[in-house]
Write a protein that holds these residues in place. Structure first.
Motif, PDB file in Angstrom:
ATOM      1  N   ARG A  25       0.826  -0.983  -0.029  1.00 23.64           N
ATOM      2  CA  ARG A  25       0.158   0.018  -0.155  1.00 23.64           C
ATOM      3  C   ARG A  25       0.612   1.295  -0.042  1.00 23.64           C
ATOM      4  N   ALA A  26       1.953   1.350   0.705  1.00 23.07           N
ATOM      5  CA  ALA A  26       3.017   2.358   0.912  1.00 23.07           C
ATOM      6  C   ALA A  26       3.459   2.636  -0.695  1.00 23.07           C
ATOM      7  N   LEU A  27       3.768   1.626  -1.489  1.00 17.12           N
ATOM      8  CA  LEU A  27       4.342   1.800  -2.768  1.00 17.12           C
ATOM      9  C   LEU A  27       3.091   2.333  -3.668  1.00 17.12           C
ATOM     10  N   ASP A  28       1.949   1.835  -3.518  1.00 20.41           N
ATOM     11  CA  ASP A  28       0.976   2.505  -4.303  1.00 20.41           C
ATOM     12  C   ASP A  28       0.956   3.895  -4.038  1.00 20.41           C
ATOM     13  N   ASP A  29       0.899   4.287  -2.912  1.00 20.78           N
ATOM     14  CA  ASP A  29       0.994   5.900  -2.460  1.00 20.78           C
ATOM     15  C   ASP A  29       2.163   6.478  -3.029  1.00 20.78           C
TER      16      ASP A  29
END
Length: 124
Positions: A25-29
């Motif tokens: 999720r951090a990568l997506d953000d």
């Protein structure tokens, strides 16, 4: 929501997700934050946004143990930071150097230590 607010919101969320080890999720953000910065144009303020986004992306990549990618991303962050407005430049360069040092520590510990020392000087 204005782009600057979106950037700030994503920045806080990325750091929260990294702290919770929710790295996908951090990568997506981080990728969303970079896309916002890329659409902001090429002037100095956009370079500051790009530097912040790239620093966040390098942080996530390092935590995911993609050190080669993280090093490349941190180098791009450093280049963007150096093109940022003078008032923001020292802090952005310091964070980019810290990201380089963190990503490169296992591969090149001496270079990483030098980058970390330079970041410390800028943070002071």
């Amino acid at each position: 929501m204005p782009v600057s607010e979106q950037q700030a919101w994503l920045d806080r969320r990325i750091h929260g997700l990294v702290a919770l080890c929710e790295l996908p999720r951090a990568l997506d953000d981080a990728q969303a934050q970079l896309a916002l910065a890329e659409r902001s144009g090429s002037h100095a303020r956009a370079q500051a946004q790009r530097a912040k986004a790239l620093c966040n992306l390098a942080l996530v990549q390092t935590r995911q143990e993609y050190s080669a990618q993280a090093l490349q991303t941190a180098e791009s962050a450093l280049q963007a930071a150096q093109a940022a407005p003078a008032a923001q430049r020292p802090a952005l360069v310091a964070v980019a150097l810290l990201r380089q040092a963190t990503a490169g520590f296992l591969r090149q510990p001496d270079a990483a230590a030098a980058q970390a020392e330079e970041a410390i000087g800028l943070f002071k």
